[in-house]
Design a protein around this motif. Structure first.
Motif, PDB file in Angstrom:
ATOM      1  N   UNK A  18     -25.453  19.839 -13.518  1.00 40.01           N
ATOM      2  CA  UNK A  18     -25.489  20.238 -14.929  1.00 40.01           C
ATOM      3  C   UNK A  18     -26.720  21.110 -15.227  1.00 40.01           C
ATOM      4  N   UNK A  19     -27.795  20.874 -14.491  1.00 35.09           N
ATOM      5  CA  UNK A  19     -29.012  21.680 -14.644  1.00 35.09           C
ATOM      6  C   UNK A  19     -28.925  22.992 -13.857  1.00 35.09           C
ATOM      7  N   UNK A  20     -27.772  23.211 -13.212  1.00 38.23           N
ATOM      8  CA  UNK A  20     -27.469  24.426 -12.444  1.00 38.23           C
ATOM      9  C   UNK A  20     -28.264  24.540 -11.148  1.00 38.23           C
ATOM     10  N   UNK A  21     -28.467  23.386 -10.496  1.00 37.67           N
ATOM     11  CA  UNK A  21     -29.038  23.332  -9.155  1.00 37.67           C
ATOM     12  C   UNK A  21     -28.008  22.669  -8.246  1.00 37.67           C
ATOM     13  N   UNK A  22     -28.207  22.777  -6.948  1.00 36.28           N
ATOM     14  CA  UNK A  22     -27.368  22.087  -5.982  1.00 36.28           C
ATOM     15  C   UNK A  22     -28.170  20.961  -5.351  1.00 36.28           C
ATOM     16  N   UNK A  39     -35.525  13.758  -2.981  1.00 42.81           N
ATOM     17  CA  UNK A  39     -34.309  14.439  -3.405  1.00 42.81           C
ATOM     18  C   UNK A  39     -34.554  15.927  -3.246  1.00 42.81           C
ATOM     19  N   UNK A  40     -33.725  16.541  -2.416  1.00 43.92           N
ATOM     20  CA  UNK A  40     -33.876  17.966  -2.108  1.00 43.92           C
ATOM     21  C   UNK A  40     -32.849  18.750  -2.913  1.00 43.92           C
ATOM     22  N   UNK A  41     -33.344  19.724  -3.666  1.00 44.50           N
ATOM     23  CA  UNK A  41     -32.474  20.556  -4.507  1.00 44.50           C
ATOM     24  C   UNK A  41     -32.560  22.003  -4.041  1.00 44.50           C
ATOM     25  N   UNK A  51     -38.831  23.877 -11.442  1.00 40.81           N
ATOM     26  CA  UNK A  51     -37.478  23.374 -11.204  1.00 40.81           C
ATOM     27  C   UNK A  51     -37.523  21.910 -10.762  1.00 40.81           C
ATOM     28  N   UNK A  52     -38.450  21.590  -9.871  1.00 42.88           N
ATOM     29  CA  UNK A  52     -38.598  20.219  -9.380  1.00 42.88           C
ATOM     30  C   UNK A  52     -38.976  19.276 -10.520  1.00 42.88           C
ATOM     31  N   UNK A  53     -39.868  19.740 -11.374  1.00 42.39           N
ATOM     32  CA  UNK A  53     -40.290  18.933 -12.522  1.00 42.39           C
ATOM     33  C   UNK A  53     -39.128  18.705 -13.488  1.00 42.39           C
ATOM     34  N   UNK A  54     -38.348  19.726 -13.718  1.00 42.59           N
ATOM     35  CA  UNK A  54     -37.192  19.640 -14.615  1.00 42.59           C
ATOM     36  C   UNK A  54     -36.190  18.598 -14.105  1.00 42.59           C
ATOM     37  N   UNK A  55     -35.901  18.627 -12.818  1.00 40.18           N
ATOM     38  CA  UNK A  55     -34.963  17.667 -12.230  1.00 40.18           C
ATOM     39  C   UNK A  55     -35.555  16.257 -12.257  1.00 40.18           C
ATOM     40  N   UNK A  56     -36.824  16.142 -11.922  1.00 42.39           N
ATOM     41  CA  UNK A  56     -37.488  14.837 -11.946  1.00 42.39           C
ATOM     42  C   UNK A  56     -37.395  14.205 -13.331  1.00 42.39           C
ATOM     43  N   UNK A  76     -39.906  11.984  -5.054  1.00 42.06           N
ATOM     44  CA  UNK A  76     -40.306  13.351  -4.743  1.00 42.06           C
ATOM     45  C   UNK A  76     -39.082  14.254  -4.865  1.00 42.06           C
ATOM     46  N   UNK A  77     -39.229  15.334  -5.614  1.00 44.42           N
ATOM     47  CA  UNK A  77     -38.181  16.338  -5.747  1.00 44.42           C
ATOM     48  C   UNK A  77     -38.715  17.608  -5.103  1.00 44.42           C
ATOM     49  N   UNK A  78     -37.935  18.204  -4.193  1.00 44.72           N
ATOM     50  CA  UNK A  78     -38.410  19.426  -3.562  1.00 44.72           C
ATOM     51  C   UNK A  78     -37.256  20.267  -3.043  1.00 44.72           C
ATOM     52  N   UNK A  79     -37.597  21.448  -2.587  1.00 48.67           N
ATOM     53  CA  UNK A  79     -36.661  22.333  -1.914  1.00 48.67           C
ATOM     54  C   UNK A  79     -36.509  21.844  -0.477  1.00 48.67           C
ATOM     55  N   UNK A  80     -35.355  22.056   0.132  1.00 48.27           N
ATOM     56  CA  UNK A  80     -35.216  21.698   1.542  1.00 48.27           C
ATOM     57  C   UNK A  80     -35.987  22.638   2.469  1.00 48.27           C
TER      58      UNK A  80
END
Length: 152
Positions: A18-22, A39-41, A51-56, A76-80
């Motif tokens: 919904x936040x337009x990330x995968x 969680x890798x987005x 982006x990581x903060x928004x998802x968190x 932890x939210x991050x890019x792969x």
């Protein structure tokens, strides 16, 4: 811990979409005395700290309410990243025809690791093209698979 990862993935993926990330992956591990929920987005335009903060912020209360993890953990939210760890069949499917680095639990064909092109995979094996020879490698023998980025 795999079951927890699957439950968390099912819980947070709709929010992330919904936040337009995968959602690339969910990893719940113990390192030393601490537990980490990673969680890798991903997105076509890359992932920033914002982006990581928004998802968190979007999933934190949902995770707390669901109470799927009994232990205290760090979220932890991050890019792969550019060179990504591959743990799932859907990630293998996205990388057919691409160069992969494979590390083994014990030497396979005399090697502790190898690099080759992913041709295909099934439930039990991956098929790697290594110097124009196709090797079928049992998944159970693989410690880690990562994508390989061609640095120019």
């Amino acid at each position: 811990m795999k079951n927890i990862e699957e439950k968390i993935e099912a819980l947070v993926e709709p929010i992330i979409l919904k936040l337009e990330y995968n959602l690339y992956d969910v990893e719940y591990i113990k390192e030393g005395k601490d537990y980490f929920l990673r969680i890798y987005i991903d997105s076509d335009s890359g992932i920033s700290l914002e982006d990581c903060e928004k998802v968190s912020n979007a999933i934190n209360d949902v995770l707390d309410s669901a109470n799927l993890i009994e232990e205290q953990y760090f979220l932890e939210i991050s890019s792969p990243g550019i060179e990504r760890t591959i743990r799932k069949d859907k990630q293998l499917a996205q990388n057919i025809g691409k160069e992969l680095s494979i590390k083994f639990f014990k030497p396979y064909n005399g090697k502790k690791q190898m690099q080759g092109t992913l041709e295909k995979f099934d439930e039990e094996n991956i098929y790697i093209n290594l110097e124009n020879k196709i090797l079928d490698i049992p998944k159970k023998d693989i410690a880690q698979i990562r994508t390989v980025y061609e640095w120019n």
